[in-house]
Design an enzyme around this catalytic site. Structure first.
Site, PDB file in Angstrom:
ATOM      1  N   TYR A 102       0.851  -1.186   0.000  1.00 57.17           N
ATOM      2  CA  TYR A 102       0.000   0.000   0.000  1.00 57.17           C
ATOM      3  C   TYR A 102       0.888   1.238   0.000  1.00 57.17           C
ATOM      4  O   TYR A 102       1.907   1.279   0.701  1.00 57.17           O
ATOM      5  CB  TYR A 102      -0.886   0.002   1.257  1.00 57.17           C
ATOM      6  N   GLU A 190      -3.821   7.514  -3.528  1.00 60.89           N
ATOM      7  CA  GLU A 190      -3.530   6.202  -2.963  1.00 60.89           C
ATOM      8  C   GLU A 190      -3.322   5.157  -4.058  1.00 60.89           C
ATOM      9  O   GLU A 190      -4.038   5.155  -5.054  1.00 60.89           O
ATOM     10  CB  GLU A 190      -4.764   5.828  -2.126  1.00 60.89           C
TER      11      GLU A 190
END
Ligand code: GDP
Ligand code: MN
Length: 382
Positions: A102, A190
């Protein structure tokens, strides 16, 4: 403002981040042709809606041929995820995944700076990682004067990948992600998952960007990415009427001038046991048209049982608001009790206008809120 994944991918790709090629389709046959053009033996078909967790909801599927991609697209198109109907899918060659990480940049209120966050536990919601294994999240605050420095990016990348060469590619991606975040005027950018392929490449397989609405005015090319069809219809209507409006789930529809007073009004509604149906700020210089727009949006919400006006006249003139209320009730049926509190500039004129049509107004905020809450509860039988 939320961007779709395909839009966010394009921004990341333009920033130089490796993103697999992709196309967008709105019918199964378009999906098939897109798959043929992409020419891959395995494909991934992904729902394009403003929601995370599409994978778990069945909105991300692999396909083994263009025909199969069309079948899968037929399943995904029309699906609802998080209350949103899927109207488009993204088709891309399926990447081979060795590990999922991530990476994200957010605006952190506490440190008042961008914060870059990474986690080797990618592919799942970062909120879930934060709740269950917070030690797997690594962050640094970015000083906007210097930007994200090379050693900072590499330091975080090494938390994701042991291999130094692979970490270097990831560090390059982190720096470009930070750049894309700034360039888009984002409050969030993101990549989840950021994957390592068996061939040792690092690629972004998903992209999420939320743009700060206040940054849109000076970025017309980003503002043009807005997809009103994917947004809450009442919020679209409010934006077009120049109102600041956020839909909530309660029964008391609130029409207020000024964001601070709107917040205070909602607090008081809750204090007296009610639930606000919305946040609505008609702004400083309110014209009767804005009031009509506000009432139209609020009355369209079937949950609203009572409507509360709370107007503190300054630049906003109470008579403008009163004229708006009267005009609105002539244009369409409101069919819900209205409690009006107004005080300040041209209060007397406003009271005259309202009493001319048999309406009354209060000057005390506390009394008005209590009355609106009581009416909303009578309306729900609570
Ligand atoms: P989200 O669930 O809305 O975040 O959608 P994602 O695009 O992140 O996809 C969810 C999951 O599907 C990812 O974490 C991957 O495990 C898987 N996935 C997505 N794209 C691919 C791909 O190209 N190849 C493979 N093998 N899996 C993928
Ligand atoms: Mn994802």
């Amino acid at each position: 403002m939320n961007l779709h994944e395909y839009q966010a991918r394009a921004l990341l790709s333009r920033a130089g981040i490796p993103v697999p090629p992709s196309e967008v389709a709105s019918t199964p046959s378009e999906a098939k042709r897109a798959a043929e053009r992409l020419g891959a033996s395995r494909l991934v078909v992904k729902a394009q809606v403003h929601a995370g967790g599409r994978g778990k909801a069945g909105g991300v599927k692999l396909a083994e041929s263009p025909e199969h991609a069309a079948q899968v697209a037929a399943q995904i198109l029309g699906m609802t995820i998080n209350g949103l109907t899927v109207r488009r899918v993204l088709i891309s060659p399926a990447a081979e995944i060795e590990s999922e990480a991530y990476a994200g940049v957010i605006v952190d209120r506490v440190s008042r700076s961008p914060v870059l966050m990474v986690s080797p536990a990618g592919g799942v919601d970062i909120e879930e990682v934060a709740a269950t294994t917070p030690e797997k999240i690594f962050r640094i605050r970015v000083d906007v004067r210097f930007g994200l420095l090379s050693h900072q990016a590499l330091g975080l990348a090494l938390k994701l990948f042991d291999d130094v060469e692979i970490a270097r590619s990831a560090a390059d991606i982190l720096r470009k992600l930070y750049r894309a975040f700034l360039d888009a005027g984002a409050s969030l950018a993101e990549i989840n998952p950021l994957v390592r392929t068996p061939r040792g490449e690092v690629v972004a397989l998903d992209a999420k960007i939320v743009v700060d609405d206040n940054e849109l005015e000076r970025r017309p090319e980003i503002a043009a990415l807005r997809d009103p069809a994917a947004e809450e219809p009442s919020e679209v209507e409010a934006r077009e009427a120049n109102l600041t409006y956020i839909k909530l789930d309660g029964e008391v529809g609130c029409v207020v001038n000024g964001a601070g007073l709107a917040m205070a009004t909602m607090d008081l509604v809750k204090y007296y046991g009610g639930e606000p149906a919305n946040f609505l700020d008609i702004g400083g210089s309110s014209s009767p048209e804005k009031v009509i727009g506000a009432l139209r949006i609020i009355t369209a919400d079937p949950h609203v049982k009572a409507i509360l006006f709370n107007i503190f006249g300054g630049i906003t003139r109470c008579d403008d608001v009163a004229n708006g209320i009267v005009a609105a009730t002539r244009q369409f049926r409101v069919e819900r009790p209205i409690v009006i509190r107004l005080t300040g500039t041209n209060e007397d004129k406003a009271l005259e206008i309202l009493s001319g049509v048999g309406m009354r107004a209060l000057t005390d905020m506390d009394a008005a809120v209590r009355q609106a809450v009581a009416l909303s509860r009578a309306g729900t039988g609570a």
